[in-house]
Design a protein around this motif. Structure first.
Motif, PDB file in Angstrom:
ATOM      1  N   SER A 313       0.792  -1.201  -0.053  1.00  0.00           N
ATOM      2  CA  SER A 313       0.086  -0.041   0.146  1.00  0.00           C
ATOM      3  C   SER A 313       0.849   1.219   0.010  1.00  0.00           C
ATOM      4  O   SER A 313       0.468   2.399  -0.303  1.00  0.00           O
ATOM      5  CB  SER A 313      -1.187  -0.036   1.360  1.00  0.00           C
ATOM      6  N   ASP A 314       2.327   1.159   0.410  1.00  0.00           N
ATOM      7  CA  ASP A 314       3.152   2.299   0.311  1.00  0.00           C
ATOM      8  C   ASP A 314       3.248   2.759  -1.121  1.00  0.00           C
ATOM      9  O   ASP A 314       3.820   3.780  -1.470  1.00  0.00           O
ATOM     10  CB  ASP A 314       4.384   1.911   1.008  1.00  0.00           C
ATOM     11  N   ARG A 315       2.925   2.077  -2.195  1.00  0.00           N
ATOM     12  CA  ARG A 315       3.196   2.292  -3.485  1.00  0.00           C
ATOM     13  C   ARG A 315       1.971   3.033  -4.040  1.00  0.00           C
ATOM     14  O   ARG A 315       1.912   3.646  -5.163  1.00  0.00           O
ATOM     15  CB  ARG A 315       3.573   1.171  -4.431  1.00  0.00           C
ATOM     16  N   ILE A 316       0.845   3.247  -3.170  1.00  0.00           N
ATOM     17  CA  ILE A 316      -0.258   3.764  -3.790  1.00  0.00           C
ATOM     18  C   ILE A 316      -0.623   5.082  -3.211  1.00  0.00           C
ATOM     19  O   ILE A 316      -0.746   5.128  -1.733  1.00  0.00           O
ATOM     20  CB  ILE A 316      -1.475   2.798  -3.609  1.00  0.00           C
ATOM     21  N   ASP A 317      -0.495   6.163  -3.820  1.00  0.00           N
ATOM     22  CA  ASP A 317      -0.645   7.716  -3.352  1.00  0.00           C
ATOM     23  C   ASP A 317      -2.128   7.848  -2.796  1.00  0.00           C
ATOM     24  O   ASP A 317      -2.411   8.561  -2.098  1.00  0.00           O
ATOM     25  CB  ASP A 317      -0.345   8.581  -4.328  1.00  0.00           C
ATOM     26  N   SER A 332     -11.250  -7.879   4.347  1.00  0.00           N
ATOM     27  CA  SER A 332      -9.880  -7.392   3.969  1.00  0.00           C
ATOM     28  C   SER A 332      -9.561  -6.325   4.550  1.00  0.00           C
ATOM     29  O   SER A 332      -9.947  -5.647   5.284  1.00  0.00           O
ATOM     30  CB  SER A 332     -10.249  -7.031   2.244  1.00  0.00           C
ATOM     31  N   VAL A 333      -8.080  -6.107   4.577  1.00  0.00           N
ATOM     32  CA  VAL A 333      -7.486  -5.158   4.986  1.00  0.00           C
ATOM     33  C   VAL A 333      -6.278  -4.642   4.001  1.00  0.00           C
ATOM     34  O   VAL A 333      -5.923  -5.493   3.070  1.00  0.00           O
ATOM     35  CB  VAL A 333      -6.392  -5.625   6.347  1.00  0.00           C
ATOM     36  N   TYR A 334      -5.680  -3.564   4.298  1.00  0.00           N
ATOM     37  CA  TYR A 334      -4.655  -2.987   3.440  1.00  0.00           C
ATOM     38  C   TYR A 334      -3.287  -2.754   4.226  1.00  0.00           C
ATOM     39  O   TYR A 334      -3.560  -2.207   5.455  1.00  0.00           O
ATOM     40  CB  TYR A 334      -4.856  -1.946   2.217  1.00  0.00           C
ATOM     41  N   MET A 335      -2.248  -2.981   3.813  1.00  0.00           N
ATOM     42  CA  MET A 335      -0.951  -2.785   4.488  1.00  0.00           C
ATOM     43  C   MET A 335       0.328  -2.823   3.664  1.00  0.00           C
ATOM     44  O   MET A 335       0.256  -2.926   2.385  1.00  0.00           O
ATOM     45  CB  MET A 335      -0.837  -3.952   5.569  1.00  0.00           C
ATOM     46  N   SER A 336       1.501  -2.509   4.194  1.00  0.00           N
ATOM     47  CA  SER A 336       2.602  -2.622   3.462  1.00  0.00           C
ATOM     48  C   SER A 336       3.424  -3.723   4.627  1.00  0.00           C
ATOM     49  O   SER A 336       4.042  -3.377   5.679  1.00  0.00           O
ATOM     50  CB  SER A 336       3.434  -1.259   3.275  1.00  0.00           C
ATOM     51  N   ALA A 337       3.613  -4.643   3.951  1.00  0.00           N
ATOM     52  CA  ALA A 337       4.480  -5.885   4.824  1.00  0.00           C
ATOM     53  C   ALA A 337       5.971  -5.151   4.937  1.00  0.00           C
ATOM     54  O   ALA A 337       6.637  -5.497   5.689  1.00  0.00           O
ATOM     55  CB  ALA A 337       4.726  -7.111   4.003  1.00  0.00           C
ATOM     56  N   MET A 338       6.374  -4.374   3.981  1.00  0.00           N
ATOM     57  CA  MET A 338       7.829  -3.799   4.181  1.00  0.00           C
ATOM     58  C   MET A 338       7.899  -2.762   5.279  1.00  0.00           C
ATOM     59  O   MET A 338       9.047  -2.559   5.692  1.00  0.00           O
ATOM     60  CB  MET A 338       8.232  -3.246   2.681  1.00  0.00           C
TER      61      MET A 338
END
Length: 338
Positions: A313-317, A332-338
């Motif tokens: 999700s970090d790549r989506i503005d 569902s959820v959104y996240m950035s595993a990195m």
């Protein structure tokens, strides 16, 4: 050289550029440098040459001008098409299935992985053996050859391949029994089990490492995980679950590969629930989700309770875009595993 065909049948199902992008990623994973991308549009596939005799002759000139040593077709080729294209284009021809099998062969580390890949390769090769021989290479007679002078070298090789396939299937049956015993042992533990599933490179291994604190190989290359890895994860309330990382799926996953990896894929079918990891930043995210769902249906895991994780999700503005995804997809959820 990469070649993809669009016909009236598959028009609109998959974007041609997206197919070539994915094929280029697969080629890079296999260590192949792309020098040209060719898209061909026809009403229907040519039975003899797939892309038509005229286009095959055109590509011969392209092969020579670019010094290409390999042409990779995104469509699965029949033995006849593969032979005819090789003769017309004067270079080695493989299709997407062969490319994926080659990547799996490079990535296989464990005995189980190697057995599964070899079985898939031989199952794919068996109907194509005839196209590897010329008319004069097939005859091989003499004393001591089973069947005598009448048994050709091709028939001998087919018999050897069938015998090896039988051996591999027996070995993999033993592997399945071992896996069943391991799962039965795990079931005695008071933990539910979950399997991470998703398109290749969606971030499953990274998520497993994040949740479990382990260091499973996670890289951007396709199919970095072939062998399932299970780790215990402690949830915030103190309870634990057993989480298994599985092989990544891909569009039109070769049926031979699905059959050969049955022992591994059972980790998915036997799990209590699934965590479907999606690369939310990919322009092909919807098609990738569909491809995973199709594969899950094919292995009888399509009806399992599922949590969908929109990763990267970090790549989506646009945060609103992420919020809409969560509203549209249950659990569902959104996240950035990195």
């Amino acid at each position: 050289m990469l070649v993809a065909l669009e016909t009236n049948e598959n028009s609109g199902l998959d974007d041609l550029d997206a197919r070539l992008d994915e094929l280029e990623d697969l080629a890079a994973t296999a260590g192949v440098e792309t020098v040209a991308r060719i898209a061909q549009r026809r009403k229907q596939a040519d039975v003899t040459f797939l892309i038509g005799h005229g286009k095959a002759d055109e590509l011969h000139a392209e092969v020579k001008s670019r010094n290409a040593t390999l042409a990779i077709f995104d469509d699965e080729l029949s033995p006849t098409q593969q032979r005819n294209l090789g003769e017309a284009m004067q270079t080695r021809i493989i299709d997407r299935t062969q490319l994926i099998l080659d990547i799996f062969a490079q990535r296989a580390r464990t005995r189980e992985g190697k057995l599964q890949v070899e079985l898939a390769q031989l199952t794919y090769l068996l109907p194509r053996l005839g196209s590897l021989y010329t008319k004069f290479e097939r005859q091989q007679g003499g004393i001591g050859v089973r069947g005598g002078g009448g048994e050709t070298k091709l028939e001998l090789d087919r018999r050897k391949v069938r015998e090896r396939i039988t051996e591999l299937e027996k070995d993999l049956d033993d592997v399945r029994k071992q896996r069943r015993q391991q799962r039965n042992s795990r079931r005695k533990l008071p933990f539910p089990t979950a399997a991470l599933v998703g398109y290749t490179s969606a971030g499953k291994s990274t998520l497993l490492n994040l949740l479990s604190g382990s260091e499973v190989l996670a890289d951007a290359m396709l199919f970095s995980t072939l062998d399932p890895t299970t780790r215990r994860v402690v949830l915030p309330d103190g309870r634990g679950i057993l989480l298994t990382d599985t092989v990544g799926f891909i569009r039109n996953l070769p049926t031979d590969l699905v059959a050969a990896f049955r022992a591994t894929l059972e980790e998915t079918t036997e799990a209590d629930f699934l965590i479907h990891v999606v690369d939310a930043s990919s322009p092909e995210a919807d098609r990738q989700r569909d491809a995973v769902d199709e594969t899950l249906q094919a292995i009888d895991a399509g009806d399992k309770p599922t949590i969908t994780v929109f990763n990267k999700s970090d790549r989506i503005d646009d945060r609103q875009e992420l919020q809409n995804l969560i509203l549209q997809v249950p659990n569902s959820v959104y996240m950035s595993a990195m």
